[in-house]
Design a protein around this motif. Structure first.
Motif, mmCIF file in Angstrom:
data_model
loop_
_atom_site.group_PDB
_atom_site.id
_atom_site.type_symbol
_atom_site.label_atom_id
_atom_site.label_comp_id
_atom_site.label_asym_id
_atom_site.label_seq_id
_atom_site.Cartn_x
_atom_site.Cartn_y
_atom_site.Cartn_z
ATOM 1 N N THR A 110 0.837 -1.194 0.000
ATOM 2 C CA THR A 110 0.000 0.000 0.000
ATOM 3 C C THR A 110 0.872 1.245 0.000
ATOM 4 O O THR A 110 2.003 1.228 0.478
ATOM 5 C CB THR A 110 -0.922 0.015 1.224
ATOM 6 N N VAL A 111 0.328 2.319 -0.562
ATOM 7 C CA VAL A 111 0.931 3.644 -0.469
ATOM 8 C C VAL A 111 0.184 4.384 0.637
ATOM 9 O O VAL A 111 -0.998 4.689 0.480
ATOM 10 C CB VAL A 111 0.813 4.417 -1.795
ATOM 11 N N PRO A 112 0.816 4.642 1.782
ATOM 12 C CA PRO A 112 0.102 5.289 2.892
ATOM 13 C C PRO A 112 -0.217 6.756 2.588
ATOM 14 O O PRO A 112 0.211 7.325 1.582
ATOM 15 C CB PRO A 112 1.097 5.173 4.054
ATOM 16 N N GLY A 113 -0.931 7.373 3.529
ATOM 17 C CA GLY A 113 -1.186 8.808 3.457
ATOM 18 C C GLY A 113 -2.536 9.171 2.896
ATOM 19 O O GLY A 113 -2.985 8.580 1.908
ATOM 20 N N ARG A 114 -3.171 10.182 3.506
ATOM 21 C CA ARG A 114 -4.523 10.565 3.103
ATOM 22 C C ARG A 114 -4.714 12.071 2.942
ATOM 23 O O ARG A 114 -5.832 12.527 2.752
ATOM 24 C CB ARG A 114 -5.538 10.029 4.130
ATOM 25 N N GLU A 115 -3.633 12.843 3.039
ATOM 26 C CA GLU A 115 -3.744 14.299 2.945
ATOM 27 C C GLU A 115 -2.739 14.798 1.909
ATOM 28 O O GLU A 115 -1.538 14.564 2.059
ATOM 29 C CB GLU A 115 -3.441 14.948 4.305
ATOM 30 N N VAL A 116 -3.220 15.470 0.879
ATOM 31 C CA VAL A 116 -2.323 15.914 -0.186
ATOM 32 C C VAL A 116 -2.657 17.339 -0.620
ATOM 33 O O VAL A 116 -3.805 17.776 -0.563
ATOM 34 C CB VAL A 116 -2.377 14.987 -1.426
ATOM 35 N N ALA A 117 -1.637 18.039 -1.062
ATOM 36 C CA ALA A 117 -1.810 19.352 -1.685
ATOM 37 C C ALA A 117 -0.860 19.443 -2.861
ATOM 38 O O ALA A 117 0.238 18.878 -2.838
ATOM 39 C CB ALA A 117 -1.533 20.472 -0.685
ATOM 40 N N GLY A 118 -1.295 20.147 -3.892
ATOM 41 C CA GLY A 118 -0.469 20.295 -5.088
ATOM 42 C C GLY A 118 -1.268 20.939 -6.195
ATOM 43 O O GLY A 118 -2.161 21.761 -5.945
ATOM 44 N N THR A 119 -0.976 20.532 -7.437
ATOM 45 C CA THR A 119 -1.590 21.133 -8.611
ATOM 46 C C THR A 119 -2.283 20.065 -9.444
ATOM 47 O O THR A 119 -1.694 18.998 -9.696
ATOM 48 C CB THR A 119 -0.520 21.840 -9.464
ATOM 49 N N VAL A 120 -3.500 20.352 -9.884
ATOM 50 C CA VAL A 120 -4.219 19.418 -10.749
ATOM 51 C C VAL A 120 -3.541 19.390 -12.117
ATOM 52 O O VAL A 120 -3.412 20.432 -12.779
ATOM 53 C CB VAL A 120 -5.700 19.828 -10.903
ATOM 54 N N ASP A 121 -3.104 18.188 -12.539
ATOM 55 C CA ASP A 121 -2.424 18.098 -13.832
ATOM 56 C C ASP A 121 -3.131 17.162 -14.814
ATOM 57 O O ASP A 121 -2.673 17.001 -15.953
ATOM 58 C CB ASP A 121 -0.957 17.697 -13.667
ATOM 59 N N ALA A 122 -4.258 16.569 -14.407
ATOM 60 C CA ALA A 122 -5.050 15.738 -15.320
ATOM 61 C C ALA A 122 -6.449 15.592 -14.729
ATOM 62 O O ALA A 122 -6.627 15.608 -13.500
ATOM 63 C CB ALA A 122 -4.414 14.356 -15.515
ATOM 64 N N LEU A 168 -7.679 22.207 -14.326
ATOM 65 C CA LEU A 168 -6.287 22.011 -14.702
ATOM 66 C C LEU A 168 -5.444 23.217 -14.290
ATOM 67 O O LEU A 168 -5.789 24.363 -14.563
ATOM 68 C CB LEU A 168 -6.172 21.777 -16.207
ATOM 69 N N GLY A 169 -4.340 22.952 -13.620
ATOM 70 C CA GLY A 169 -3.451 24.014 -13.169
ATOM 71 C C GLY A 169 -3.831 24.632 -11.840
ATOM 72 O O GLY A 169 -3.106 25.488 -11.328
ATOM 73 N N SER A 170 -4.949 24.202 -11.255
ATOM 74 C CA SER A 170 -5.397 24.772 -9.984
ATOM 75 C C SER A 170 -4.580 24.217 -8.821
ATOM 76 O O SER A 170 -4.284 23.023 -8.776
ATOM 77 C CB SER A 170 -6.872 24.458 -9.749
ATOM 78 N N ARG A 171 -4.258 25.093 -7.889
ATOM 79 C CA ARG A 171 -3.648 24.633 -6.629
ATOM 80 C C ARG A 171 -4.765 24.135 -5.723
ATOM 81 O O ARG A 171 -5.727 24.860 -5.443
ATOM 82 C CB ARG A 171 -2.890 25.766 -5.940
ATOM 83 N N VAL A 172 -4.635 22.903 -5.261
ATOM 84 C CA VAL A 172 -5.712 22.288 -4.493
ATOM 85 C C VAL A 172 -5.148 21.530 -3.296
ATOM 86 O O VAL A 172 -3.959 21.209 -3.235
ATOM 87 C CB VAL A 172 -6.549 21.316 -5.362
ATOM 88 N N SER A 229 -13.952 16.331 -3.558
ATOM 89 C CA SER A 229 -13.187 16.380 -2.305
ATOM 90 C C SER A 229 -12.168 17.510 -2.285
ATOM 91 O O SER A 229 -11.490 17.716 -1.274
ATOM 92 C CB SER A 229 -12.465 15.049 -2.074
ATOM 93 N N LEU A 230 -12.064 18.241 -3.386
ATOM 94 C CA LEU A 230 -11.032 19.273 -3.501
ATOM 95 C C LEU A 230 -11.416 20.574 -2.815
ATOM 96 O O LEU A 230 -12.579 20.983 -2.814
ATOM 97 C CB LEU A 230 -10.755 19.576 -4.974
ATOM 98 N N PHE A 231 -10.413 21.236 -2.267
ATOM 99 C CA PHE A 231 -10.505 22.629 -1.854
ATOM 100 C C PHE A 231 -9.442 23.396 -2.634
ATOM 101 O O PHE A 231 -8.309 22.930 -2.755
ATOM 102 C CB PHE A 231 -10.219 22.803 -0.361
ATOM 103 N N ARG A 232 -9.808 24.533 -3.153
ATOM 104 C CA ARG A 232 -8.794 25.386 -3.779
ATOM 105 C C ARG A 232 -7.937 26.016 -2.690
ATOM 106 O O ARG A 232 -8.460 26.479 -1.669
ATOM 107 C CB ARG A 232 -9.457 26.471 -4.627
ATOM 108 N N VAL A 233 -6.642 26.006 -2.895
ATOM 109 C CA VAL A 233 -5.732 26.615 -1.924
ATOM 110 C C VAL A 233 -5.734 28.127 -2.155
ATOM 111 O O VAL A 233 -5.400 28.593 -3.245
ATOM 112 C CB VAL A 233 -4.304 26.061 -2.073
ATOM 113 N N PRO A 234 -6.134 28.905 -1.154
ATOM 114 C CA PRO A 234 -6.191 30.353 -1.332
ATOM 115 C C PRO A 234 -4.825 30.957 -1.633
ATOM 116 O O PRO A 234 -3.786 30.424 -1.233
ATOM 117 C CB PRO A 234 -6.728 30.856 0.019
ATOM 118 N N ASP A 235 -4.836 32.084 -2.334
ATOM 119 C CA ASP A 235 -3.596 32.805 -2.599
ATOM 120 C C ASP A 235 -2.923 33.150 -1.278
ATOM 121 O O ASP A 235 -3.577 33.536 -0.300
ATOM 122 C CB ASP A 235 -3.889 34.100 -3.365
#
Length: 325
Positions: free
Chosen positions: A61-73, A83-87, A108-114
């Protein structure tokens, strides 16, 4: 993509860096190029193969349940505007966060505020949502004397900030000089080392007891905190990093005239908007500057060290893996 996998339950060094195929989002999903992945104490329990509130995963298994980054697909049915949103997202019951890529439902996404970094965003949807729930269930007031054990942890750090903002007298407790030194930045009214014998007597002498305890430690520390409560005091239980919840019985509640309650699970989920609502409100606190999470970061390849530091209480604040590091 690179990912941390667990092939057999056991100690932290069972977490290994593997090369896996890139992920493809299904219908209704997005793929996130992960810049920060949250590490939770529960992850260490699952890694050891111990039963808990979440079923043990199938291995590997790949552990972990909390992620932040950029939508790329994006998958079928998902608007390309993502696409390209920080989430930031909590993956729920499905692990997969310790990796360079993660897939999750668009809902399940939240946009990461500026102005909010990815580390802080992960802290908000992970420990932040729990802190938000605790505060909504038992808010502090300016008249309170608030004790926060494990104040240098991810949750405790936020609870101290919240209590200070409401004008409460705040007693911040931690174990060890290094953590106490870090807590000076938050400006608590009293700092105590709960690893030292007689720490509770120091609190009693300084403030004459407390009216509210935010208890995520349990064990002997939680019990000592309970005995510091004045009549009418409240103790909010939300964890037991010491290994066992704070022990109390009906006599404690009746004879002392106090209230003690467990905050996680159904009680917290019943708050407005449920758990996602709490995550959104926690992220708002970070975006407005009301909360400034404390984060300890590690390269993705050092997930084993992150787990070991978390288990041995060496890490401070929210522990985050950084795939790009």
């Amino acid at each position: 993509m690179r990912a941390i996998r667990l092939h057999a339950f056991g100690p932290a060094d069972h977490l290994v860096l593997d090369e896996l195929p890139d992920l493809t989002p299904a219908a209704g999903q997005v793929r996130v190029a992960v810049a920060a992945s949250g590490v939770h104490l529960l992850d260490t329990t699952l890694r050891r193969g111990e039963p808990g509130p979440i079923p043990l995963p199938e291995l590997p298994t790949v552990p972990g349940r909390e992620v932040a980054g950029t939508v790329d697909a994006v998958g079928d049915g998902v608007d390309d505007c993502w696409l390209g949103s920080r989430v930031v997202a909590h993956l729920g019951m499905v692990p997969g966060g310790y990796a360079e890529q993660a897939v999750t439902a668009v809902g399940s996404l939240f946009r990461v505020p500026d102005g909010v970094g990815v580390d802080a965003a992960v802290a908000a949807v992970g420990t932040g949502r729990t802190a938000q729930g605790v505060l909504e269930l038992e808010p502090p007031s300016a008249d309170d004397v608030v004790l926060v054990p494990s104040a240098a942890g991810g949750l405790g750090w936020l609870l101290v900030q919240a209590a200070r903002a409401r004008g409460a007298t705040v007693v911040a407790a931690a174990c060890g000089e290094r953590k106490l030194a870090r807590l000076v930045d938050l400006g608590p009214d009293l700092l105590v080392d709960y690893g030292e014998r007689g720490w509770d007597d120091v609190v009693r002498a300084a403030v004459g007891g407390v009216t509210l305890v935010y208890d995520g430690v349990g064990g002997e520390v939680g019990r000592a905190a309970l005995e510091l409560l004045r009549p009418g005091g409240r103790q909010v239980l939300f964890g037991f990093s010491a290994g066992a919840p704070t022990a109390f019985d009906t006599a404690d509640v009746v004879d002392r005239g106090i209230s003690v309650g467990w905050s996680l699970g159904p009680r917290m989920a019943a708050l407005p908007g449920g758990i996602p609502g709490l995550a959104g409100r926690a992220l708002h606190r970070v975006a407005t500057g009301e909360w400034s999470p404390l984060v300890t970061g590690y390269p993705l390849a050092e997930a084993a060290r992150a787990h070991a530091d978390l288990e041995q209480r060496r890490a401070m604040g929210k522990v985050v893996l950084r795939p790009g590091a």
